[in-house]
Design an enzyme around this catalytic site. Sequence first.
Site, PDB file in Angstrom:
ATOM      1  N   GLU A 115       0.789  -1.247   0.000  1.00 51.57           N
ATOM      2  CA  GLU A 115       0.000   0.000   0.000  1.00 51.57           C
ATOM      3  C   GLU A 115       0.818   1.292   0.000  1.00 51.57           C
ATOM      4  O   GLU A 115       0.583   2.185   0.811  1.00 51.57           O
ATOM      5  CB  GLU A 115      -0.955   0.001   1.201  1.00 51.57           C
ATOM      6  CG  GLU A 115      -1.896  -1.182   1.221  1.00 51.57           C
ATOM      7  CD  GLU A 115      -2.886  -1.148   2.376  1.00 51.57           C
ATOM      8  OE1 GLU A 115      -2.756  -0.287   3.270  1.00 51.57           O
ATOM      9  OE2 GLU A 115      -3.795  -1.995   2.392  1.00 51.57           O
TER      10      GLU A 115
ATOM     11  N   ASN B  84       2.172  -5.144  -3.237  1.00 51.64           N
ATOM     12  CA  ASN B  84       0.758  -5.437  -2.979  1.00 51.64           C
ATOM     13  C   ASN B  84      -0.021  -4.148  -2.694  1.00 51.64           C
ATOM     14  O   ASN B  84       0.454  -3.294  -1.936  1.00 51.64           O
ATOM     15  CB  ASN B  84       0.682  -6.370  -1.751  1.00 51.64           C
ATOM     16  CG  ASN B  84      -0.669  -6.994  -1.534  1.00 51.64           C
ATOM     17  OD1 ASN B  84      -1.247  -7.569  -2.466  1.00 51.64           O
ATOM     18  ND2 ASN B  84      -1.184  -6.900  -0.319  1.00 51.64           N
TER      19      ASN B  84
HETATM   20  C1  XIL Z   1      -6.464  -6.221   8.269  1.00 50.31           C
HETATM   21  C2  XIL Z   1      -6.851  -7.401   9.155  1.00 50.31           C
HETATM   22  O1  XIL Z   1      -7.785  -8.174   8.442  1.00 50.31           O
HETATM   23  C3  XIL Z   1      -7.436  -6.914  10.451  1.00 50.31           C
HETATM   24  O2  XIL Z   1      -7.635  -8.016  11.340  1.00 50.31           O
HETATM   25  C4  XIL Z   1      -6.494  -5.901  11.104  1.00 50.31           C
HETATM   26  O3  XIL Z   1      -7.118  -5.379  12.258  1.00 50.31           O
HETATM   27  C5  XIL Z   1      -6.157  -4.787  10.149  1.00 50.31           C
HETATM   28  O4  XIL Z   1      -5.608  -5.328   8.952  1.00 50.31           O
HETATM   29  N1  XIL Z   1      -5.080  -4.525   3.650  1.00 50.31           N
HETATM   30  C6  XIL Z   1      -4.097  -5.376   4.104  1.00 50.31           C
HETATM   31  C7  XIL Z   1      -4.374  -6.264   5.263  1.00 50.31           C
HETATM   32  O5  XIL Z   1      -3.034  -5.457   3.482  1.00 50.31           O
HETATM   33  O6  XIL Z   1      -3.218  -6.496   6.030  1.00 50.31           O
HETATM   34  C8  XIL Z   1      -5.477  -5.731   6.140  1.00 50.31           C
HETATM   35  O7  XIL Z   1      -5.776  -6.699   7.142  1.00 50.31           O
HETATM   36  C9  XIL Z   1      -6.682  -5.409   5.304  1.00 50.31           C
HETATM   37  C10 XIL Z   1      -6.361  -4.357   4.275  1.00 50.31           C
END
Ligand code: XIL
Length: 375
Positions: free
Chosen positions: A169, A210
């Site tokens: 991100e 990613n």
């Molecule tokens: C999310 C998890 O699903 C949650 O449990 C946590 O609280 C926050 O992160 N993008 C990503 C993931 O790359 O790591 C994220 O996962 C969702 C969005």
Amino acid sequence: MSLTSSSPTPRGRRRVRASVAAVATVGLAATGVIAFSGTARAADTLGAAAAESGRYFGTAIGPHLLGEADYAATLNQEFNSVVAENDMKWDATEPSQGQFNFSGGDRLVEHAQSQGMEVRGHTLVWHAQQPGWVQGLTGDSLRQAMLDHIDGVAGHFAGQIDSWDVVNEAFEWDGSRRQSNLQQQLGDGWIEEAFRAADAADPDATLCYNDYGTDGINAKSDGIYRMVEDFLARGVPIDCVGFQSHLDSNSDLSSYQQNLQRFADLGVEVQITELDIGGSGSAQANAYRTVTEACVAVQGCAGITIWGFTDKYSWRADDTPLLFDTNYQKKEAYGAVLDALNAAAPAGDGDQEDGTASSYLPAAWREGTSTHRAT
Ligand code: XIL
């Protein structure tokens, strides 16, 4: 692997994928399969169906949930790849500087290996879920902390991870870099520094960039496309782009496949890494079908990971975005995905029209020693 050439060099490995093939075959034999009339190769689990075309079908998991019988049974039955939903992130793995904690990640890897599943690693560097001590660092202290973190985590798991999300991100909607602490403190070079460090720590893993909001041809995916093009031209070790694909039933998917294809055409693998789709019923099922069909239509799409499998534990707590309901029953979307996987062209016909294998494919893949493109 050291990069000695400026042309895109296939790197990465598929060691674990051989065991996925074995498990998929055993799964087919054990369950009897053949749920669909007329298609001898129709499989009746997601993992086995994906393996028929040399792909994986995975899910994010919480290793602390493996003690729940229905959770573990559904996971083991359906999936041939896993990723930690949280347990391999920076805050989990290095809560204090230099003090690493691999308990959750090790548990996940151990479970995956006992089931012959692949493992995705998520994620080495991200602006979110950083431990507090990182957020206070500046300049070269932050740079060294990032490099030490990558070395510590990717080094610990080296040889056990098929694909790492090295950087997560890092782009804005308009295609510019996100102004995170990493970007502001380290400058534009931080992403390639992270990839080089990951390559040094685990030379055989497939290294991915990613992101989300890249579900079509748009300004954000354009920005990432230009970065990948530049990295490949300069020999920065990137192998793969991950498309998170946190979607809703009405998301615009009109250029989804075309977008995957243009990245694959650059010479990187593409993977759908965090798929979940809000909604329910046939609208949700149709969106899942569209995404699955797009992956299996793109030769360089190695597989799909859904971000959890039961609505009971989705991070989107107010929605029902996954393939199994809260009681572990298959939803309509499950059937749509399984059908689309079963409709994919089988592995082995993946070579290009001129008879040569696609240039980005790792040797094991080209030579058929992996389930990917096995001949
Ligand atoms: C999310 C998890 O699903 C949650 O449990 C946590 O609280 C926050 O992160 N993008 C990503 C993931 O790359 O790591 C994220 O996962 C969702 C969005």
